[in-house]
Design a protein around this motif. Sequence first.
Motif, PDB file in Angstrom:
ATOM      1  N   HIS A 214       0.822  -1.213   0.000  1.00 53.42           N
ATOM      2  CA  HIS A 214       0.000   0.000   0.000  1.00 53.42           C
ATOM      3  C   HIS A 214       0.863   1.273   0.000  1.00 53.42           C
ATOM      4  O   HIS A 214       0.474   2.277  -0.581  1.00 53.42           O
ATOM      5  CB  HIS A 214      -0.961   0.006   1.186  1.00 53.42           C
ATOM      6  N   GLU A 215       2.037   1.186   0.606  1.00 51.30           N
ATOM      7  CA  GLU A 215       2.924   2.350   0.649  1.00 51.30           C
ATOM      8  C   GLU A 215       3.720   2.533  -0.638  1.00 51.30           C
ATOM      9  O   GLU A 215       3.998   3.654  -1.043  1.00 51.30           O
ATOM     10  CB  GLU A 215       3.891   2.223   1.832  1.00 51.30           C
ATOM     11  N   HIS A 216       4.101   1.420  -1.272  1.00 49.80           N
ATOM     12  CA  HIS A 216       5.007   1.491  -2.428  1.00 49.80           C
ATOM     13  C   HIS A 216       4.377   1.049  -3.747  1.00 49.80           C
ATOM     14  O   HIS A 216       5.038   1.075  -4.782  1.00 49.80           O
ATOM     15  CB  HIS A 216       6.259   0.648  -2.157  1.00 49.80           C
ATOM     16  N   ASP A 217       3.130   0.578  -3.704  1.00 48.55           N
ATOM     17  CA  ASP A 217       2.415   0.108  -4.884  1.00 48.55           C
ATOM     18  C   ASP A 217       3.126  -1.052  -5.583  1.00 48.55           C
ATOM     19  O   ASP A 217       3.023  -1.232  -6.788  1.00 48.55           O
ATOM     20  CB  ASP A 217       2.170   1.260  -5.865  1.00 48.55           C
ATOM     21  N   THR A 218       3.870  -1.835  -4.814  1.00 48.56           N
ATOM     22  CA  THR A 218       4.533  -3.038  -5.301  1.00 48.56           C
ATOM     23  C   THR A 218       4.774  -3.965  -4.130  1.00 48.56           C
ATOM     24  O   THR A 218       4.905  -3.513  -3.000  1.00 48.56           O
ATOM     25  CB  THR A 218       5.881  -2.722  -6.002  1.00 48.56           C
ATOM     26  N   SER A 219       4.827  -5.250  -4.419  1.00 49.78           N
ATOM     27  CA  SER A 219       5.156  -6.211  -3.367  1.00 49.78           C
ATOM     28  C   SER A 219       6.588  -6.711  -3.525  1.00 49.78           C
ATOM     29  O   SER A 219       7.009  -7.616  -2.834  1.00 49.78           O
ATOM     30  CB  SER A 219       4.178  -7.388  -3.391  1.00 49.78           C
ATOM     31  N   ASN A 220       7.314  -6.106  -4.447  1.00 44.94           N
ATOM     32  CA  ASN A 220       8.712  -6.466  -4.666  1.00 44.94           C
ATOM     33  C   ASN A 220       9.574  -5.664  -3.687  1.00 44.94           C
ATOM     34  O   ASN A 220       9.987  -4.541  -3.983  1.00 44.94           O
ATOM     35  CB  ASN A 220       9.113  -6.199  -6.114  1.00 44.94           C
ATOM     36  N   VAL A 221       9.831  -6.240  -2.530  1.00 44.35           N
ATOM     37  CA  VAL A 221      10.583  -5.565  -1.477  1.00 44.35           C
ATOM     38  C   VAL A 221      12.033  -5.406  -1.917  1.00 44.35           C
ATOM     39  O   VAL A 221      12.648  -6.351  -2.405  1.00 44.35           O
ATOM     40  CB  VAL A 221      10.500  -6.360  -0.155  1.00 44.35           C
ATOM     41  N   ARG A 222      12.544  -4.217  -1.730  1.00 47.38           N
ATOM     42  CA  ARG A 222      13.914  -3.909  -2.157  1.00 47.38           C
ATOM     43  C   ARG A 222      14.928  -4.820  -1.487  1.00 47.38           C
ATOM     44  O   ARG A 222      14.777  -5.196  -0.333  1.00 47.38           O
ATOM     45  CB  ARG A 222      14.244  -2.464  -1.842  1.00 47.38           C
TER      46      ARG A 222
END
Length: 135
Positions: free
Chosen positions: A71-79
Amino acid sequence: RWVQVQRRNIKLYRQGDVEQANIDEDRIKQLIELGLDVRAGKRHKYRRRADAEKIDESWDDYYQQLKQYFHEHDTSNVRAKPYTPLRGWVVKQRREYELLKEGKPSDLTAERMAKLSEVKFTFATQKVLYTFEER
C-alpha cells in the motif's frame, strides 16, 4: 513407519498420482491439524500443533507487513537493499513456489498463494544479466 507412509502418500497425492497415493485432501488437513509435519524427508520431524500455529502466525505477520509495504510502495517487490527480514521472507516465498512447481514439498499452500496474489506478488522473477559495462 506409519508417519513415513503418510508422508509418501501425501507426496504422491501432491504430484498428481491420486490413485496410488491412498489419501485425500481431508486426510491431509487432519494430519496437519494434528501437528504432523507432512514434508517428506529424514530431516523433518513431528511439529507440535502449537509450533505449527506459531509458524502460521509468523507467516500472517509477515503477510501483513507485505500488505502494508504494498500500500505504501504500490509493489510487493521488497527492495534487496537494505536487507530486511521482510525481504528474506519474500525470497523464501519465491523459493517455496519453485519447490511447489518442481513437485517437491512446500509450505506454500493455495490459500497463501491467493493471499499473495491479492498484493500482486511476483512468484517468479527474471534474472537479469548485465555486461560489465552496464554495471
